[in-house]
Design a protein around this motif. Structure first.
Motif, PDB file in Angstrom:
ATOM      1  N   PHE A  57      24.272 -18.698  13.621  1.00 31.32           N
ATOM      2  CA  PHE A  57      24.908 -18.443  14.907  1.00 31.32           C
ATOM      3  C   PHE A  57      23.939 -17.678  15.807  1.00 31.32           C
ATOM      4  CE2 PHE A  57      28.273 -18.791  11.765  1.00 31.32           C
ATOM      5  CZ  PHE A  57      29.151 -19.673  12.365  1.00 31.32           C
ATOM      6  N   PRO A  58      23.782 -18.111  17.043  1.00 30.93           N
ATOM      7  CA  PRO A  58      22.784 -17.475  17.906  1.00 30.93           C
ATOM      8  C   PRO A  58      23.268 -16.142  18.475  1.00 30.93           C
ATOM      9  CG  PRO A  58      23.932 -19.201  19.115  1.00 30.93           C
ATOM     10  CD  PRO A  58      24.436 -19.271  17.698  1.00 30.93           C
ATOM     11  N   TYR A  59      22.311 -15.326  18.810  1.00 38.26           N
ATOM     12  CA  TYR A  59      22.589 -14.091  19.551  1.00 38.26           C
ATOM     13  C   TYR A  59      22.847 -14.441  21.015  1.00 38.26           C
ATOM     14  CZ  TYR A  59      21.394 -10.030  22.413  1.00 38.26           C
ATOM     15  OH  TYR A  59      21.401  -9.043  23.359  1.00 38.26           O
ATOM     16  N   ARG A  60      23.874 -13.812  21.583  1.00 36.41           N
ATOM     17  CA  ARG A  60      24.139 -13.965  23.012  1.00 36.41           C
ATOM     18  C   ARG A  60      24.344 -12.584  23.627  1.00 36.41           C
ATOM     19  NH1 ARG A  60      27.102 -18.489  21.005  1.00 36.41           N
ATOM     20  NH2 ARG A  60      26.272 -20.474  21.780  1.00 36.41           N
TER      21      ARG A  60
ATOM     22  N   ALA B 258      26.808  -8.025  12.191  1.00 33.55           N
ATOM     23  CA  ALA B 258      25.391  -7.670  12.198  1.00 33.55           C
ATOM     24  C   ALA B 258      24.486  -8.852  11.938  1.00 33.55           C
ATOM     25  CB  ALA B 258      25.138  -6.578  11.148  1.00 33.55           C
ATOM     26  N   ASP B 259      25.020  -9.897  11.319  1.00 32.06           N
ATOM     27  CA  ASP B 259      24.232 -11.050  10.905  1.00 32.06           C
ATOM     28  C   ASP B 259      24.531 -12.224  11.830  1.00 32.06           C
ATOM     29  OD1 ASP B 259      22.559 -12.618   9.439  1.00 32.06           O
ATOM     30  OD2 ASP B 259      23.706 -12.536   7.575  1.00 32.06           O
ATOM     31  N   GLY B 260      23.952 -13.367  11.505  1.00 24.38           N
ATOM     32  CA  GLY B 260      24.237 -14.580  12.260  1.00 24.38           C
ATOM     33  C   GLY B 260      24.470 -15.753  11.349  1.00 24.38           C
ATOM     34  N   SER B 261      24.965 -15.470  10.131  1.00 22.96           N
ATOM     35  CA  SER B 261      25.206 -16.537   9.164  1.00 22.96           C
ATOM     36  C   SER B 261      26.439 -16.215   8.343  1.00 22.96           C
ATOM     37  CB  SER B 261      23.995 -16.721   8.244  1.00 22.96           C
ATOM     38  OG  SER B 261      23.729 -15.533   7.519  1.00 22.96           O
TER      39      SER B 261
ATOM     40  N   HIS C 275      25.093  -8.267  16.479  1.00 22.17           N
ATOM     41  CA  HIS C 275      25.432  -6.991  17.116  1.00 22.17           C
ATOM     42  C   HIS C 275      25.787  -6.016  15.992  1.00 22.17           C
ATOM     43  CE1 HIS C 275      25.964  -8.148  21.532  1.00 22.17           C
ATOM     44  NE2 HIS C 275      25.652  -9.290  20.932  1.00 22.17           N
ATOM     45  N   ARG C 276      24.856  -5.167  15.657  1.00 23.71           N
ATOM     46  CA  ARG C 276      25.000  -4.257  14.510  1.00 23.71           C
ATOM     47  C   ARG C 276      25.462  -2.877  14.967  1.00 23.71           C
ATOM     48  NH1 ARG C 276      22.830  -4.117   9.411  1.00 23.71           N
ATOM     49  NH2 ARG C 276      21.553  -5.952   9.898  1.00 23.71           N
ATOM     50  N   VAL C 277      26.546  -2.394  14.392  1.00 23.41           N
ATOM     51  CA  VAL C 277      27.038  -1.053  14.705  1.00 23.41           C
ATOM     52  C   VAL C 277      26.133  -0.032  14.011  1.00 23.41           C
ATOM     53  CG1 VAL C 277      28.972   0.556  14.503  1.00 23.41           C
ATOM     54  CG2 VAL C 277      29.409  -1.856  14.992  1.00 23.41           C
ATOM     55  N   VAL C 278      25.574   0.885  14.808  1.00 26.81           N
ATOM     56  CA  VAL C 278      24.670   1.899  14.253  1.00 26.81           C
ATOM     57  C   VAL C 278      25.176   3.316  14.506  1.00 26.81           C
ATOM     58  CG1 VAL C 278      22.649   0.402  14.357  1.00 26.81           C
ATOM     59  CG2 VAL C 278      23.228   1.814  16.348  1.00 26.81           C
ATOM     60  N   GLY C 279      26.355   3.431  15.097  1.00 24.14           N
ATOM     61  CA  GLY C 279      26.931   4.751  15.298  1.00 24.14           C
ATOM     62  C   GLY C 279      28.377   4.654  15.746  1.00 24.14           C
ATOM     63  N   VAL C 280      29.211   5.608  15.283  1.00 27.33           N
ATOM     64  CA  VAL C 280      30.621   5.671  15.662  1.00 27.33           C
ATOM     65  C   VAL C 280      30.959   7.125  15.965  1.00 27.33           C
ATOM     66  CG1 VAL C 280      33.018   5.319  14.950  1.00 27.33           C
ATOM     67  CG2 VAL C 280      31.255   3.690  14.220  1.00 27.33           C
ATOM     68  N   GLU C 281      31.527   7.337  17.152  1.00 32.63           N
ATOM     69  CA  GLU C 281      31.967   8.671  17.551  1.00 32.63           C
ATOM     70  C   GLU C 281      33.439   8.606  17.902  1.00 32.63           C
ATOM     71  OE1 GLU C 281      31.432  11.678  21.366  1.00 32.63           O
ATOM     72  OE2 GLU C 281      29.901  10.151  20.966  1.00 32.63           O
ATOM     73  N   GLN C 282      34.253   9.395  17.193  1.00 32.24           N
ATOM     74  CA  GLN C 282      35.698   9.412  17.461  1.00 32.24           C
ATOM     75  C   GLN C 282      36.019  10.405  18.576  1.00 32.24           C
ATOM     76  OE1 GLN C 282      38.885   8.232  15.292  1.00 32.24           O
ATOM     77  NE2 GLN C 282      38.041   8.745  13.283  1.00 32.24           N
ATOM     78  N   GLN C 283      36.820   9.959  19.538  1.00 31.25           N
ATOM     79  CA  GLN C 283      37.343  10.826  20.585  1.00 31.25           C
ATOM     80  C   GLN C 283      38.864  10.814  20.516  1.00 31.25           C
ATOM     81  OE1 GLN C 283      35.564   9.354  24.231  1.00 31.25           O
ATOM     82  NE2 GLN C 283      33.530  10.125  23.671  1.00 31.25           N
ATOM     83  N   ALA C 284      39.501  11.581  21.381  1.00 30.09           N
ATOM     84  CA  ALA C 284      40.957  11.714  21.307  1.00 30.09           C
ATOM     85  C   ALA C 284      41.666  10.389  21.519  1.00 30.09           C
ATOM     86  CB  ALA C 284      41.434  12.738  22.332  1.00 30.09           C
ATOM     87  N   ASP C 285      41.153   9.567  22.454  1.00 31.93           N
ATOM     88  CA  ASP C 285      41.860   8.339  22.796  1.00 31.93           C
ATOM     89  C   ASP C 285      41.021   7.083  22.595  1.00 31.93           C
ATOM     90  OD1 ASP C 285      40.043   8.742  24.815  1.00 31.93           O
ATOM     91  OD2 ASP C 285      41.405   8.153  26.431  1.00 31.93           O
ATOM     92  N   ALA C 286      39.890   7.203  21.907  1.00 32.66           N
ATOM     93  CA  ALA C 286      39.032   6.030  21.722  1.00 32.66           C
ATOM     94  C   ALA C 286      37.959   6.320  20.680  1.00 32.66           C
ATOM     95  CB  ALA C 286      38.370   5.638  23.048  1.00 32.66           C
ATOM     96  N   CYS C 287      37.280   5.258  20.283  1.00 34.32           N
ATOM     97  CA  CYS C 287      36.060   5.363  19.490  1.00 34.32           C
ATOM     98  C   CYS C 287      34.915   4.842  20.346  1.00 34.32           C
ATOM     99  CB  CYS C 287      36.147   4.515  18.224  1.00 34.32           C
ATOM    100  SG  CYS C 287      37.346   5.091  17.028  1.00 34.32           S
ATOM    101  N   VAL C 288      33.799   5.553  20.347  1.00 31.35           N
ATOM    102  CA  VAL C 288      32.611   5.104  21.061  1.00 31.35           C
ATOM    103  C   VAL C 288      31.610   4.583  20.042  1.00 31.35           C
ATOM    104  CG1 VAL C 288      30.753   5.724  22.625  1.00 31.35           C
ATOM    105  CG2 VAL C 288      33.007   6.782  22.891  1.00 31.35           C
ATOM    106  N   LEU C 289      31.229   3.308  20.190  1.00 31.51           N
ATOM    107  CA  LEU C 289      30.326   2.664  19.249  1.00 31.51           C
ATOM    108  C   LEU C 289      28.947   2.505  19.872  1.00 31.51           C
ATOM    109  CD1 LEU C 289      33.319   1.540  18.638  1.00 31.51           C
ATOM    110  CD2 LEU C 289      32.139  -0.225  17.337  1.00 31.51           C
ATOM    111  N   THR C 290      27.937   2.757  19.082  1.00 34.35           N
ATOM    112  CA  THR C 290      26.572   2.417  19.462  1.00 34.35           C
ATOM    113  C   THR C 290      26.177   1.171  18.682  1.00 34.35           C
ATOM    114  OG1 THR C 290      26.034   4.741  19.817  1.00 34.35           O
ATOM    115  CG2 THR C 290      24.186   3.209  19.597  1.00 34.35           C
ATOM    116  N   ILE C 291      25.688   0.153  19.406  1.00 34.48           N
ATOM    117  CA  ILE C 291      25.448  -1.161  18.817  1.00 34.48           C
ATOM    118  C   ILE C 291      24.005  -1.564  19.079  1.00 34.48           C
ATOM    119  CG2 ILE C 291      26.153  -3.588  18.840  1.00 34.48           C
ATOM    120  CD1 ILE C 291      28.849  -2.423  20.090  1.00 34.48           C
ATOM    121  N   ASP C 292      23.324  -1.979  18.033  1.00 36.19           N
ATOM    122  CA  ASP C 292      21.948  -2.441  18.162  1.00 36.19           C
ATOM    123  C   ASP C 292      21.927  -3.967  18.249  1.00 36.19           C
ATOM    124  OD1 ASP C 292      19.238  -2.174  18.399  1.00 36.19           O
ATOM    125  OD2 ASP C 292      18.863  -2.143  16.241  1.00 36.19           O
TER     126      ASP C 292
END
Length: 529
Positions: free
Chosen positions: A13-16, A59-62, A152-169
């Motif tokens: 599967f390709p990256y977009r 994180a992968d494409g297969s 799209h690989r998740v490399v960080g997760v930060e929990q907040q009161a009303d959401a999660c903030v994700l860092t994606i590589d």
């Protein structure tokens, strides 16, 4: 031959690039699901069908390599029906219901997992995991509400009161996004679990097994064959299963001291397969190896499947040994439980507390799976001479005495959890016979037109035996009249009996003399209101 339409093993599967990557601030989404395996794909499809937009990250494409999970149970197939790809799964898969257990050269007994008639789906199908993932991925791609992002690989997760903030590589560099709710379906080595400082604990068994996918024209029924101490693999156990495309799954017990890398080499696998074939009088059958892996049994789970706005499902939350087909089946049932609850909370139909019931119900199911899997593993791989003597005595007795067959454990096969202790259940006020208690998954059966489970609505359904009373039309839920001999027996139906089914097709309540007030109270209770 692989599937004529698509070779799912070589599919990439390709990256977009997403528009979110160009936003000045993290874009907020109602639900982000991490992991496009069977569990994450099932959850994303279910949410989308309920009108919830979902971002699915992988994180992968297969797809998965090798057969991996191959046994998909009746309940899982019924969930796939609701997700729009059950027919395709069953058409491709090898249906089976009979298992045979051997001790050395002798058959100890056989069992039938679906002895009663009038079920639409077979007890099990065998199908390589990459087909299941492929069919689900194609279904997800057809739904506009699913934003499926490969590479799209998740490399960080930060929990907040009303959401999660994700860092994606990504291949274009990192970006961030917000999720009102984050569903971690990213497997036994879950990165999300590590990012929020959680872990799975439990028991690791000191034994190793070789899985070999072997392509060969073997004349053999579509049955599960399990050998204890066979002459072709003495003092160990072996499991044989048929898969589509002329591929056979063979599991060889190796022992704890086996070298995993050495045992995966063809020069060590080929003699084992030849010895098995010689034992089945097919010694000249040509074959080729497709894939092999060595695994160690482990029964693990997180202490809680909910951590604030992060919800865990599948192997990220719990893990069991492969014998019994409890891994993927249980994970898909996690998704089945979670999707309607997340949708109800997001759409303002239920309070946040409903998601606590997801954790409680599926933790109960995981405990039962771990309990059964641990017992199977202890029986298959006894760790003391006393345990081995007990096991062999049970096997010898089972040849002639039915009571002993209940003690034989070559892997208690997956059955859906009965959520007897769920706070969402309305306790019975009347007497009923049979297994369809509050908390039980609905048993299928034929109606005058079609099948019961096909007629249950995506939301709540109130099913009556006989005519639907006028007062029921004041409810804003689906109504159904149920007739049919098998259903009358399975549900202990009498004229006027009513069953309330949850959106995940579990029984929420049942009455001999239902009223509008009782049904409304049961719906509120099932929504944690």
């Amino acid at each position: 031959m692989a599937d004529p339409e698509v070779d799912y093993q070589s599919l990439r599967f390709p990256y977009r690039r997403s528009a979110d990557q160009d936003a000045a601030a993290p874009v907020r989404h109602p639900v982000v699901v991490v992991g496009a395996g069977p569990v994450g794909l099932s959850l994303a499809i279910d949410l989308a069908q309920r009108g919830v937009p979902v971002v699915l990250l992988d994180a992968d494409g297969s797809l998965s390599t090798g057969s991996r999970a191959i046994c998909f149970a009746k309940r899982t197939l019924e969930i796939f029906d609701r997700l729009g790809c059950g027919d395709r799964m069953v058409a491709k898969g090898v249906s089976w219901k009979v298992g045979r257990v051997f001790l050395q050269n002798e058959e100890v007994y056989r069992f039938d997992l679906l002895p009663e008639p009038d079920h639409e789906r077979p007890a099990f199908i065998n199908q390589q995991q990459y087909y299941v993932e492929g069919y689900l991925a194609e279904r997800a791609a057809a739904l506009p509400a699913v934003d499926l992002r490969w590479h799209h690989r998740v490399v960080g997760v930060e929990q907040q009161a009303d959401a999660c903030v994700l860092t994606i590589d990504t291949p274009d560099g990192p970006y961030r996004l917000e999720a009102a709710w984050l569903a971690a379906c990213d497997g036994s080595r879950s990165a999300v679990r590590q990012f929020i400082g959680q872990e799975s604990t439990g028991r690791v068994f000191r034994d190793r097994f070789l899985i070999a996918d072997v392509r060969m024209p073997l004349e053999h029924p579509a049955e599960r064959w399990f050998w204890f101490d066979p002459p072709f693999h003495p003092n160990q156990s072996v499991l044989l299963h048929m898969q589509p495309d002329g591929v056979w799954r063979i599991d060889f017990q190796l022992g704890w001291d086996a070298d995993p890398e050495k045992e995966k080499k063809p020069e060590h696998i080929v003699p084992r397969v030849k010895a098995l074939l010689a034992h089945t009088a097919m010694k000249d059958t040509p074959f080729e190896l497709e894939w092999a892996s060595v695994y160690t049994f482990a029964c693990l789970r997180m202490s809680s499947f909910r951590h604030g706005r992060v919800l865990f499902a599948g192997d990220s939350a719990h893990g069991v040994s492969p014998f019994g087909a409890r891994g993927a089946n249980s994970g898909v049932q996690d998704a089945d439980n979670l999707a309607w609850k997340l949708a109800a909370v997001l759409q303002g139909q239920a309070p946040d507390a409903l998601l606590d019931s997801y954790a409680a119900e599926r933790e109960q199911a995981a405990d039962e799976n771990i309990r059964q899997s641990t017992r199977s593993t202890d029986f298959i791989t006894p760790k003391s001479e006393v345990s081995r003597l007990f096991r062999d005595a049970v096997l010898h007795l089972a040849k002639r005495h039915p009571f002993a067959r209940r003690l034989v454990n070559s892997g208690r096969l997956s059955v859906p959890a009965v959520l007897r202790d769920s706070p969402l259940n309305t306790p019975d006020e009347d007497r009923f016979a049979g297994a369809q208690v509050p908390g039980a998954p609905a048993a299928d059966g034929s109606l005058v037109e079609g099948w019961l489970l096909r007629r249950l609505a995506p939301g709540f359904t109130l099913a009556f035996h006989g005519d639907i009373p006028a007062w029921a039309h004041e409810l804003s839920i689906a109504l159904l009249s149920v007739q049919g001999p098998a259903l009358e027996q399975r549900y202990d139906l009498e004229p006027g009996t009513a069953y309330l089914f949850r959106p995940d097709q579990h029984v929420a309540a049942r009455w001999r003399r239902p009223t509008l007030q009782k049904v409304r109270a049961a719906i509120a209770r099932a929504c944690a209101c």
